[in-house]
Design an enzyme around this catalytic site. Sequence first.
Site, PDB file in Angstrom:
ATOM      1  N   HIS A   2       0.764  -1.207  -0.019  1.00  0.00           N
ATOM      2  CA  HIS A   2      -0.013  -0.124  -0.019  1.00  0.00           C
ATOM      3  C   HIS A   2       0.804   1.177  -0.243  1.00  0.00           C
ATOM      4  O   HIS A   2       0.461   2.330  -0.303  1.00  0.00           O
ATOM      5  CB  HIS A   2      -0.783  -0.138   1.333  1.00  0.00           C
ATOM      6  N   ASP A 377      -7.980   3.509  -2.981  1.00  0.00           N
ATOM      7  CA  ASP A 377      -6.595   3.554  -2.744  1.00  0.00           C
ATOM      8  C   ASP A 377      -5.947   3.812  -4.271  1.00  0.00           C
ATOM      9  O   ASP A 377      -5.516   2.653  -4.812  1.00  0.00           O
ATOM     10  CB  ASP A 377      -6.016   2.310  -2.093  1.00  0.00           C
ATOM     11  N   ILE A 378      -5.797   5.101  -4.524  1.00  0.00           N
ATOM     12  CA  ILE A 378      -5.357   5.513  -6.034  1.00  0.00           C
ATOM     13  C   ILE A 378      -3.689   5.731  -6.083  1.00  0.00           C
ATOM     14  O   ILE A 378      -3.524   6.693  -5.516  1.00  0.00           O
ATOM     15  CB  ILE A 378      -6.297   6.331  -6.764  1.00  0.00           C
ATOM     16  N   GLU A 379      -3.037   4.732  -6.525  1.00  0.00           N
ATOM     17  CA  GLU A 379      -1.612   4.872  -6.835  1.00  0.00           C
ATOM     18  C   GLU A 379      -1.022   4.408  -8.070  1.00  0.00           C
ATOM     19  O   GLU A 379      -1.718   3.926  -9.085  1.00  0.00           O
ATOM     20  CB  GLU A 379      -0.900   4.031  -5.478  1.00  0.00           C
ATOM     21  N   ASN A 380       0.233   4.677  -8.049  1.00  0.00           N
ATOM     22  CA  ASN A 380       1.178   4.387  -9.218  1.00  0.00           C
ATOM     23  C   ASN A 380       0.614   4.843 -10.625  1.00  0.00           C
ATOM     24  O   ASN A 380      -0.425   5.550 -10.902  1.00  0.00           O
ATOM     25  CB  ASN A 380       1.027   2.559  -9.329  1.00  0.00           C
TER      26      ASN A 380
END
Length: 559
Positions: A2, A377-380
């Site tokens: 995460h 959970d907005i990632e990468n």
Amino acid sequence: MHAPNRRATAVGAAALLLAGAAIAAVPSSASAANILTNPGFETGALSGWSCSGGTGSVVSTTVHGGSKALAGAVTASDNAKCAQTVAVQPNTTYTLSSWVRGNYVYLGVTGAGSTWTPSASDWKQLSVTFTTGAAQTSAEVYLNGWFGQGTYYADDVSLDGPGGNPADTQAPTAPTSLVATATAATQVSLSWGASTDNVGVTGYDVYRNGTLATTVTGTTATVTGLTASTAYTFTVKAHDAAGNASAASNSLAVTTPSGGGGTPGGFKQAAPYLYNGWGNPPSPTTVMNASGIKWFTLAFVLAQNGCNPTWDSQRPLLNGVDQQTINAVRAAGGDVVPSFGGWSGNKLGPNCADATALAGAYQKVIDAYQLKAIDIDIENTDEFENYTVQDRILGALKIVKQKNPGIRTIVTFGTAISGPTADGNRLIEQSKALGADIDVFTIMPFDFGNASTDMYAATVSAANGLKNKLKSVYGWDDATAYSHLGISGMNGLSDNNETTSIANWTAIRDWANTNHIARLAFWSVNRDRGCAGGGLQETCSGIAQSDWQFSTITAGFTG
């Protein structure tokens, strides 16, 4: 995992000027509206004014009102005349006034009249009334000192009267950026950007579902008498003294909550991450009984076979370990918020064709567990840095809010120490532009890249940067912005070997309570066990601590 992350002149001329004030036509009366630009010099510059020979400046040491004033640096050869030309209406009476200080200070209107004081050791108000000519459409007003008499000061200059359109038929500009600053079951508070007009805006009409609800003079209003759990549409129009009305502002859709109410971000949640697919997941009831924690953020819902939501792209929504976890948490008096996405894995955002399909995937999970909240959970690079996917997620969350009254939506994303990065700023701006109605914007203040980072100071700095961005985009005050803000830290060692200690996390929790933010979480409960000197681990924090100590501290978050 995460974790990662990634703006008048001589005395002799006075009588001549006064004599010129008389005219043959019968004048109209001026309405009380200051039509000067920068009348109190509060811009910190001479904008709107022109001073002879570079003799004028704006100072903050000798002021009458506000924090700034004009200083006219008179010399032996220059009387430091500072003037402004304004549009006026013919056959109209105006009053010019100013507070002045110094020796031999003059206030006047070129060709129309002046007044002066020989000495004003303290602030003194000068005033002169004049009437425009039958065809006059502009007037020059001025202030000046007298040769060799030293610097004079002027402040709060006012030219009262109507602007320069004698037959005002021009409507004010439309109000901008209409937003809800607070929502309750029976009322909604609104705020918007001010309109502009050549004669001055006199009020704003607030419409509810196309019907006039209230009229105010400022740029905020509270509409009362509403019904709980009901959708409303609001617009605002400006009107001026001549009766002209502007076009409507942007249309704002608001659904009142089922009861009680509070701010739109009134949801408060202490919810550390628990991950059933990694890191020797502990029994949730063991953690609850030991720490007092009630909520968990359950990670991670990903995509399987296209736009189909499953846990970790492999475990089913129903009848598996994740449902068992949810059942156990609820039986113990708690609840969960599933988290969609994360740093790695096959995510729904890129795999669902459009916002409608993505909303449908979210809806499957909502329906499976009768959820009160979801976390994205907005990632990468595949989601956070992919603006097509960013918009798809925001559009899907808008649909989710419309179909599930009362559900809370959370977006979680990385940050810099100063606040949101360019990708985060864009996410916030688009959430407003698309009307996504996000309840909580949660930052992950870690992985800044320096093992010696003060994690308390960095977290507070990042959180305040987010708060300021929310204020800028949504027009909220500090309290409202904080009520839409969340923090999701990393207990113990981060991926970059930063250390969030027990003392750090306690201080962060206390700061969060003091500022009444919406959400406090950390990554993760799986790691909430001591292993001093153990380095970065999936099953422990890498520092000395008691088991579930970060959870216990987090349970003290009340918002």
